[in-house]
Scaffold this motif. Structure first.
Motif, PDB file in Angstrom:
ATOM      1  N   LEU A  92       9.593   3.445   3.402  1.00 31.50           N
ATOM      2  CA  LEU A  92       9.505   4.722   4.115  1.00 31.50           C
ATOM      3  C   LEU A  92       8.384   5.535   3.497  1.00 31.50           C
ATOM      4  O   LEU A  92       8.336   5.716   2.286  1.00 31.50           O
ATOM      5  CB  LEU A  92      10.827   5.502   3.995  1.00 31.50           C
ATOM      6  CG  LEU A  92      12.054   4.857   4.665  1.00 31.50           C
ATOM      7  CD1 LEU A  92      13.275   5.696   4.382  1.00 31.50           C
ATOM      8  CD2 LEU A  92      11.850   4.722   6.151  1.00 31.50           C
ATOM      9  N   LEU A  93       7.461   6.016   4.354  1.00 29.47           N
ATOM     10  CA  LEU A  93       6.356   6.840   3.898  1.00 29.47           C
ATOM     11  C   LEU A  93       6.613   8.295   4.247  1.00 29.47           C
ATOM     12  O   LEU A  93       6.938   8.627   5.397  1.00 29.47           O
ATOM     13  CB  LEU A  93       5.040   6.395   4.527  1.00 29.47           C
ATOM     14  CG  LEU A  93       4.577   4.962   4.224  1.00 29.47           C
ATOM     15  CD1 LEU A  93       3.250   4.687   4.915  1.00 29.47           C
ATOM     16  CD2 LEU A  93       4.457   4.756   2.739  1.00 29.47           C
ATOM     17  N   VAL A  94       6.483   9.156   3.260  1.00 28.54           N
ATOM     18  CA  VAL A  94       6.645  10.599   3.457  1.00 28.54           C
ATOM     19  C   VAL A  94       5.354  11.271   2.984  1.00 28.54           C
ATOM     20  O   VAL A  94       5.004  11.191   1.805  1.00 28.54           O
ATOM     21  CB  VAL A  94       7.852  11.141   2.654  1.00 28.54           C
ATOM     22  CG1 VAL A  94       7.909  12.650   2.779  1.00 28.54           C
ATOM     23  CG2 VAL A  94       9.141  10.530   3.159  1.00 28.54           C
ATOM     24  N   PHE A  95       4.626  11.884   3.898  1.00 25.74           N
ATOM     25  CA  PHE A  95       3.376  12.559   3.593  1.00 25.74           C
ATOM     26  C   PHE A  95       3.653  14.023   3.290  1.00 25.74           C
ATOM     27  O   PHE A  95       4.192  14.747   4.129  1.00 25.74           O
ATOM     28  CB  PHE A  95       2.396  12.441   4.761  1.00 25.74           C
ATOM     29  CG  PHE A  95       1.758  11.088   4.864  1.00 25.74           C
ATOM     30  CD1 PHE A  95       0.482  10.881   4.366  1.00 25.74           C
ATOM     31  CD2 PHE A  95       2.430  10.025   5.458  1.00 25.74           C
ATOM     32  CE1 PHE A  95      -0.102   9.630   4.466  1.00 25.74           C
ATOM     33  CE2 PHE A  95       1.839   8.782   5.554  1.00 25.74           C
ATOM     34  CZ  PHE A  95       0.570   8.587   5.055  1.00 25.74           C
ATOM     35  N   LEU A  96       3.304  14.476   2.096  1.00 26.23           N
ATOM     36  CA  LEU A  96       3.525  15.860   1.719  1.00 26.23           C
ATOM     37  C   LEU A  96       2.410  16.775   2.223  1.00 26.23           C
ATOM     38  O   LEU A  96       2.601  17.994   2.303  1.00 26.23           O
ATOM     39  CB  LEU A  96       3.604  15.992   0.200  1.00 26.23           C
ATOM     40  CG  LEU A  96       4.840  15.391  -0.484  1.00 26.23           C
ATOM     41  CD1 LEU A  96       4.827  15.730  -1.959  1.00 26.23           C
ATOM     42  CD2 LEU A  96       6.112  15.896   0.166  1.00 26.23           C
ATOM     43  N   GLU A  97       1.265  16.178   2.529  1.00 23.05           N
ATOM     44  CA  GLU A  97       0.121  16.995   2.960  1.00 23.05           C
ATOM     45  C   GLU A  97      -0.738  16.135   3.877  1.00 23.05           C
ATOM     46  O   GLU A  97      -0.678  14.904   3.859  1.00 23.05           O
ATOM     47  CB  GLU A  97      -0.686  17.440   1.751  1.00 23.05           C
ATOM     48  CG  GLU A  97      -1.167  16.315   0.860  1.00 23.05           C
ATOM     49  CD  GLU A  97      -1.850  16.821  -0.388  1.00 23.05           C
ATOM     50  OE1 GLU A  97      -2.425  17.919  -0.332  1.00 23.05           O
ATOM     51  OE2 GLU A  97      -1.826  16.107  -1.436  1.00 23.05           O
ATOM     52  N   PRO A  98      -1.542  16.790   4.687  1.00 21.40           N
ATOM     53  CA  PRO A  98      -2.398  16.025   5.598  1.00 21.40           C
ATOM     54  C   PRO A  98      -3.428  15.220   4.790  1.00 21.40           C
ATOM     55  O   PRO A  98      -4.040  15.739   3.876  1.00 21.40           O
ATOM     56  CB  PRO A  98      -3.082  17.109   6.447  1.00 21.40           C
ATOM     57  CG  PRO A  98      -2.238  18.317   6.312  1.00 21.40           C
ATOM     58  CD  PRO A  98      -1.618  18.267   4.958  1.00 21.40           C
ATOM     59  N   ILE A  99      -3.594  13.966   5.151  1.00 18.61           N
ATOM     60  CA  ILE A  99      -4.569  13.068   4.508  1.00 18.61           C
ATOM     61  C   ILE A  99      -5.587  12.651   5.552  1.00 18.61           C
ATOM     62  O   ILE A  99      -5.215  12.047   6.574  1.00 18.61           O
ATOM     63  CB  ILE A  99      -3.893  11.824   3.901  1.00 18.61           C
ATOM     64  CG1 ILE A  99      -2.752  12.211   2.966  1.00 18.61           C
ATOM     65  CG2 ILE A  99      -4.931  10.981   3.166  1.00 18.61           C
ATOM     66  CD1 ILE A  99      -3.178  12.960   1.743  1.00 18.61           C
TER      67      ILE A  99
END
Length: 989
Positions: free
Chosen positions: A887-894
């Protein structure tokens, strides 16, 4: 058969000579040529080769002098030296030769000296037939017991024949074998087993010297005229021989008759024979008391009334204990020497026993029991005495004026006694003395008036005493002294004026003392005369670099010895240490431990001809380029055992006069041939015991040796290859060194260039794959994966949280409160990793011990290698093992361009759902966060293989497009309700 062997040997010799001239003209298997002998003098010492032909067959036919000594030889084969027709001297001593074949010396018609002594030869048959010019034959120390009658028949020019220490017992046969030697002058038969001189023929008239000592003679039994022409006859140590043996013998030409330790009475010999008494050595004839000596003198005086003088009177080994006054006054005047050595004399007084000997020049009282030389201030003076020797006595004290009675002495020998006290006035009055020997005694002091009167003295030897200090003005009156030997003492200090007055001193020996420094002012006083300075084995050391030379004033010095300073050597050689020695010819620095030689060390030695540095360095040494740049006159250079690994041609660049170079026992693997080309006069170079490599780096050296015709490499054929055991340097294979390397170089360069181009690409594309594979292999090797896969249904955690420490606050404040507790059990690295375990093993255990892996992606996450490893391991389970665990959780826009370098993450994002943490600019942050946690919990509850419920939920969420800020396929959009992008999907509870 003999002709066949002869032809083979001749062919072999011819081929060998031709081969040497064309190829190895200066390398010999078992011998060395003496430098500067012009191919004439050869030495073959300590060789283990048992065949003498193999030892000499590669020698040049120009050889005139050959020595083969201490070798493992048992015989001398036929024609061993036939390819050396110019031999003038052949030495074969100290071998183990048992047999000499009849034609061993064939073709040696020019031979004059043959030495076969110290072997095991028991018989000889016709071996000297071809030696027509032989003048000296030495056969001593063998096992000969009989001589063939015709053995010497062709030696018409023989002058000296030596049979010492053999087993000969038949004198008559021996005389028959030499009777035709019309040139024979000397015959030595000492230490044999002869019992009589019975003979069947005469001695050659030319024979004038006959030694027969240490035999078993009891009678001579020879014709009255048999010894008529003999001039020197030695019959000593034949203890059974009596005076009767001489009765009637014609000895009118005798000049010296030696009868020591025989059973002959001097009185009877003179009374009953016609032996001239003035030519007899009276040593060992039991003349042990004063009466016997007086009787002898009376007989000598009256035996020939017309002869009033004797040239010498030898009275050695007679057990004489004392001599009374006027003992020798009845003797004729002795003009040359009276020798009383090897007796038991304890006191000679003031030589009163010499009364009447007004013409005597030399007196020897050596090897006696003298303990003291008394004062002779008011005794009779012997003006004629010039030489006096008291050597080998037990003299402890020399009193004042001990030699006042012999004022004209020119040579005085007091050495090898135990003299501890030499009175201030002991040598008073000896104004004509030229040589004084006081060496090997126990003297501790030298006074400033000890040598006051010795104004003519030229040589003073005080070696091996106990002298500790040389005080001021000790030699101030010795203005004519040329040689001063103070070696072997305990001298620690030389006072400032110690050498004052030595205006003619040329040789100064201070070796084996305890000097710690060299005083330039002290030696500077000798600057106009000193030529030899010996400082070996002192304690000279320097601890700092200094520019002042201790030899700055010694401009006339020719020879300087500084070998073996105690206890560790000189160690540090100051800069410009030899400055001022412009005339120096020889310099000795062996057995020191000098840390290094500066490039300017020998700059001032422009006239140096001999330099030895053997064993003078510590460990591996490197001679600096230009170190010998000013030594253009140097002829001999010894640099053995200095640990030298290599030379550059600049080291020997200016040694144009060098003839002999010793490089033995160094650590050199190769030698540059350009170095040798710069030494035009080099004739001898020693490379023995150097670990020369038999590789391509020495191919030029091997070819240089083969083509050079002026330079000798001693024992070239014996130099082995250290890197190829069993091979030899002179013939190792160099063909591989001359292959066409162009193609190989082009191919290797091309491949290397392509590799350099591909490496950056491979690094960018496959870096993580390689790194991941490495860690996978490590874990597999440790059987971690197998153990974890066996426990697939027994997970320890619901999820492993992969995050960077920079995002720890979000994990602790947001993730843990919403997930962990009654619902899920999470694995965090800072909390749940096993202490002391390898970090890679902890990561593997966490990924495979959890149902899911949640990667909290941020900029910091992307920069972490450990986070990248964790996502790689989880993606491996996702793609290779087909398990839905990531599971991928992005904390900020990349940005997409930043994600493009993470190939594995891009692949996951294209195939699986991922979550974006809603930011503060979201349309409805509260609803978005609620939806985020709901979907994350739902994803954690799903099985690894997926379910219909999960698929259904996805389809429902695809149909609900509300602007809540949670993206599904990677990008977050902030658009109006009507601005719907087909690529964006929204998750709803």
């Amino acid at each position: 058969m003999a002709d066949s062997v002869c032809h083979k040997l001749i062919l072999r010799a011819i081929l060998s000579i031709c081969f040497l001239k064309s190829a190895f003209s200066y390398g010999f298997r078992s011998c060395t040529e003496i430098p500067d002998s012009n191919h004439t003098i050869f030495r073959c010492i300590n060789r283990q080769e048992p065949d003498i032909i193999n030892i000499v067959d590669d020698l040049l036919p120009t050889a005139t002098n050959l020595t083969i000594s201490r070798c493992n030889l048992s015989e001398v084969q036929n024609r061993s030296f036939q390819h050396l027709p110019n031999l003038n001297s052949l030495v074969l001593d100290y071998n183990h030769i048992v047999k000499v074949h009849e034609q061993a010396f064939l073709n040696l018609t020019q031979l004059q000296t043959l030495n076969l002594s110290c072997n095991d030869i028991s018989s000889l048959q016709h071996v000297f037939d071809d030696l027509h010019n032989l003048t000296e034959l030495l056969l001593g120390n063998n096992k000969l017991n009989n001589i063939d009658t015709f053995l010497f028949s062709n030696l018409i020019n023989l002058k000296t024949l030596d049979f010492r220490r053999n087993h000969l017992n038949n004198f008559s046969v021996l005389v028959q074998s030499i009777t035709n030697l019309s040139s024979l002058t000397k015959l030595d038969l000492s230490f044999n087993s002869l019992t009589t001189l019975h003979h069947s023929t005469r001695l050659p008239r030319s024979l004038s010297i006959l030694y027969l000592s240490y035999n078993k003679l009891y009678t001579l039994e020879c014709d009255k005229s048999f010894l008529k022409y003999v001039k020197v006859l030695d019959l000593s140590d034949n203890i059974r021989l009596s005076y009767k043996a001489f009765q009637g013998l014609n000895l009118k030409h005798i000049k010296f008759l030696h009868l020591r330790f025989t059973n002959i009475s001097a009185k009877k010999l003179l009374n009953y024979t016609k032996v001239p008494p003035w030519h007899i050595d009276f040593s060992g004839l039991k003349l042990k008391n004063d009466h016997s000596l007086s009787s002898l003198c009376f007989l000598l005086q009256h035996h020939h009334p017309n002869k009033k003088q004797l040239s010498k009177l030898i009275l050695q080994s007679n057990s004489i204990r004392f001599l009374k006054n006027n003992t020798l006054s009845f003797c004729p005047n002795v003009t040359d020497v009276i020798d009383l050595s090897k007796n038991e004399i304890k006191n000679t007084g003031c030589l009163q026993f010499l009364n009447g000997q007004s013409q005597l020049k030399s007196l020897k009282i050596e090897h006696n029991h003298l303990t003291k030389l008394p004062s002779c201030n008011k005794t009779k003076i012997f003006h004629s005495l010039r030489n006096l020797s008291y050597r080998y006595n037990r003299i402890l004290q020399v009193s004042g004026f001990a030699f006042r009675n012999t004022p004209k002495l020119t040579n005085l020998e007091l050495n090898i006694n135990i003299i501890a006290y030499l009175d201030h006035k002991a040598l008073s009055g000896l104004k004509d003395l030229i040589t004084l020997r006081l060496d090997n005694n126990l003297l501790t002091d030298v006074y400033n008036d000890s040598f006051k009167d010795l104004i003519s003295l030229k040589t003073l030897n005080m070696r091996n005493n106990q002298i500790a200090v040389i005080f001021n003005y000790s030699f101030h009156t010795l203005s004519n002294l040329t040689i001063l030997d103070l070696g072997g003492n305990k001298i620690t200090q030389l006072k400032p004026h110690a050498f004052d007055g030595l205006l003619s001193l040329t040789n100064l020996y201070l070796d084996r003392n305890r000097l710690k420094d060299i005083d330039s002012m002290l030696f500077g006083k000798l600057k106009t005369t000193l030529k030899v300075l010996d400082l070996q084995a002192n304690h000279i050391q320097y601890y700092t670099e200094r520019t002042h030379s201790p030899f700055i004033n010694l401009t006339k010095l020719l020879d300087l010895k500084l070998d073996a300073q105690e206890p560790y050597g000189i160690t540090l050689l100051p800069r410009a240490f030899f400055r001022g020695l412009k005339s120096l010819r020889s310099l000795y620095l062996t057995n020191n431990h000098i840390s290094g030689f500066g490039a300017e060390t020998f700059d001032d030695l422009t006239n140096l001809e001999f330099l030895t540095l053997d064993n003078s360095c510590v460990g591996i040494a490197q001679l600096k380029p230009g170190i010998f740049k000013n030594l253009k006159k140097l002829k001999l250079l010894f640099v053995e055992n200095m640990g030298i690994k290599y030379f550059t041609k600049e080291v020997f660049g200016n040694l144009t006069g060098l003839k002999v170079l010793h490089l033995n026992r160094n650590a050199m693997l190769s030698l540059d041939t350009h170095l040798l080309d710069n030494l035009p006069n080099l004739s001898y170079i020693d490379l023995r015991s150097c670990p020369l490599s038999c590789g391509c780096q020495n191919s030029d050296l091997q070819n240089w040796i083969k083509s050079n015709k002026r330079l000798q490499f001693p024992y070239l054929y014996n130099i082995t290859c250290q890197d190829h055991p069993g091979s030899y340097f002179h013939n190792f294979d160099t063909n591989v060194c001359y292959l066409d390397l162009g193609l190989y170089l082009f191919s290797s360069t091309y491949a290397f260039t392509v590799l350099l181009i591909l490496l950056p690409l491979l690094y960018v594309r496959l870096y993580w794959k390689f790194k991941y594979s490495y860690y996978v292999f490590r874990s597999w090797f440790g059987e971690q994966w197998r153990r974890l896969r066996d426990q697939e249904e027994k997970y320890k955690y619901d999820a492993f949280i992969s995050y960077n420490s920079a995002d720890e606050n979000w994990v602790m404040e947001q993730l843990l409160p919403n997930l962990e507790g009654s619902l899920f059990r999470l694995c965090l690295h800072h909390r749940d990793f096993e202490l002391g375990r390898d970090i890679v093993d902890n990561i593997v255990a966490a990924v495979y011990g959890s149902r899911k892996t949640i990667c909290v992606v941020s900029q910091s996450f992307l920069r972490s290698e450990w986070c990248s490893l964790e996502i790689q391991l989880a993606s491996y389970r996702l793609f290779q093992e087909m398990e839905d665990v990531l599971l991928l959780v992005f904390l900020e826009p990349i940005p997409e361009r930043q994600l493009s370098t993470y190939h594995r993450m891009r692949k996951v994002m294209l195939k699986k759902t991922y979550l974006q943490w809603p930011g503060s600019n979201c349309y409805d942050p509260a609803s978005a966060k609620e939806l985020f946690w709901s979907q994350l919990k739902r994803a954690l509850k799903s099985s690894n293989t997926g379910s219909q419920e999960e698929q259904k939920l996805k389809e429902e969420n695809d149909q609900r497009r509300e602007r809540v800020g949670v993206g599904i396929h990677g990008r977050e959009y902030f658009v109006n309700q009507t601005q719907i992008d087909d690529e964006v999907y929204y998750l709803m509870p």
